[in-house]
Design a protein around this motif. Structure first.
Motif, short mmCIF file in Angstrom:
data_model
loop_
_atom_site.label_atom_id
_atom_site.label_comp_id
_atom_site.label_asym_id
_atom_site.label_seq_id
_atom_site.Cartn_x
_atom_site.Cartn_y
_atom_site.Cartn_z
N PRO A 74 1.49 -1.11 -0.34
CA PRO A 74 -0.23 0.10 -0.10
C PRO A 74 1.08 1.26 0.22
O PRO A 74 0.25 2.49 0.18
CB PRO A 74 -0.57 -0.19 0.95
CG PRO A 74 -0.27 -1.12 1.79
CD PRO A 74 0.77 -2.23 1.17
N GLN A 75 2.47 0.98 0.20
CA GLN A 75 3.12 2.32 -0.02
C GLN A 75 3.68 3.24 -1.60
O GLN A 75 3.38 3.94 -1.77
CB GLN A 75 4.33 2.21 0.99
CG GLN A 75 3.74 1.82 2.50
CD GLN A 75 3.45 0.85 2.92
OE1 GLN A 75 3.87 -0.11 2.35
NE2 GLN A 75 3.10 0.82 4.29
N ARG A 76 3.46 1.94 -2.69
CA ARG A 76 3.33 1.77 -3.75
C ARG A 76 2.08 2.04 -4.26
O ARG A 76 2.25 2.85 -5.60
CB ARG A 76 3.91 1.16 -4.12
CG ARG A 76 5.51 0.39 -3.43
CD ARG A 76 6.07 -0.63 -4.63
NE ARG A 76 6.89 -0.48 -5.42
CZ ARG A 76 6.98 -1.49 -6.28
NH1 ARG A 76 7.55 -2.63 -5.67
NH2 ARG A 76 7.72 -1.36 -7.85
N THR A 77 1.03 1.14 -3.91
CA THR A 77 0.35 1.36 -5.07
C THR A 77 -1.14 1.19 -3.81
O THR A 77 -1.72 0.70 -3.08
CB THR A 77 -0.38 -0.17 -5.35
OG1 THR A 77 0.10 -0.95 -5.11
CG2 THR A 77 0.72 0.34 -7.03
N ARG A 78 -1.65 2.92 -3.59
CA ARG A 78 -2.15 3.34 -2.61
C ARG A 78 -3.61 3.01 -2.80
O ARG A 78 -4.18 3.16 -3.70
CB ARG A 78 -2.33 4.71 -1.84
CG ARG A 78 -0.73 5.12 -1.70
CD ARG A 78 -0.36 6.30 -0.90
NE ARG A 78 0.87 6.52 -1.39
CZ ARG A 78 1.43 5.95 0.32
NH1 ARG A 78 0.48 5.37 1.10
NH2 ARG A 78 2.84 6.56 0.54
N PRO A 79 -4.77 2.69 -1.48
CA PRO A 79 -5.73 2.44 -1.61
C PRO A 79 -6.73 3.78 -2.32
O PRO A 79 -5.63 5.02 -1.91
CB PRO A 79 -6.74 2.11 0.00
CG PRO A 79 -5.46 1.39 0.05
CD PRO A 79 -3.99 1.85 0.42
N SER A 80 -7.10 4.04 -2.49
CA SER A 80 -7.68 5.27 -3.46
C SER A 80 -8.04 6.59 -2.43
O SER A 80 -7.59 7.48 -2.29
CB SER A 80 -8.95 5.09 -4.57
OG SER A 80 -9.79 4.84 -2.95
#
Length: 214
Positions: free
Chosen positions: A68-74
């Protein structure tokens, strides 16, 4: 149409507390950001971020192998863009509700859908736009008959179904995990419906709650 949307059991196995409030809005009069929708964004931008709800989404991402640090929840990505960006009236509406409730919300153009929306664990072979990239096996994705519409649960939406200034018929996906209550999810849906009705008085809104076992 709402009755055709489904969530795969494998997603509920990953997060039994997941629920999504589905809303269709038909007859929207969308358009560029105006003073009214700009006010919605400004009010939401002034609120304190509810980190506990966002942390639940980070945990959900880790559960299917995403970082989640690279592809974060919207909603995490959105709260890091204060003041909120101006997109168009419909997007401004759901972004303001999203930030207020720390609730991921997606907006989709129904007229560009092929078949029903569904939330599944990816095989890795799904058709996907070049900008999105191909999903990894086991990744949680929204898709329709034509392919991926949103990767990594709610990380990044495809271009094909996104809301534009000319969108007239929309689907909104309000995605909940605990500690958000189902009552607050319902309240967020009512707030979004009120904003959409304010910008489009003749809009027709229907909704359905989809949760584990239902």
């Amino acid at each position: 149409m709402l009755d055709d949307i489904w969530v795969d059991d494998s997603v509920f196995a990953l997060r039994p507390d997941f629920a999504v409030l589905l809303m269709t809005a038909r007859g929207l009069r969308n358009g560029p950001t105006d003073d009214r929708s700009r006010g919605w964004l400004e009010q939401a931008s002034a609120l304190e971020v509810q980190t506990g709800k966002i942390d639940a989404w980070k945990d959900a991402y880790r559960a299917f192998g995403a970082k989640p640090q690279r592809t974060r929840p919207s909603v995490d990505a959105l709260t890091r863009r204060m003041p909120l960006p101006e997109i168009n009236r419909a997007v401004d509406a759901y972004n303001s509700v999203s930030v207020k409730h720390a609730l991921p919300i997606g907006g989709e153009d129904l007229d560009h859908y092929v078949g029903a929306a569904r939330l599944v664990r990816a095989s890795g072979e799904e058709e996907s736009e070049e900008a999105l990239g191909r999903p990894e096996p086991g990744e949680v994705i929204w898709r329709d008959d034509a392919g991926v519409t949103c990767r990594r649960w709610n990380w990044r939406q495809g271009v094909r179904t996104r809301l534009t200034e000319t969108t007239a018929n929309a689907l909104f996906l309000l995605e909940r995990l605990e500690p958000m209550s189902l009552e607050e999810l319902k309240e967020a849906g009512e707030e979004l419906a009120d904003l959409l009705s304010e910008m489009s008085p003749e809009v027709q809104i229907t909704s359905r709650l989809l949760s584990n076992g239902k």
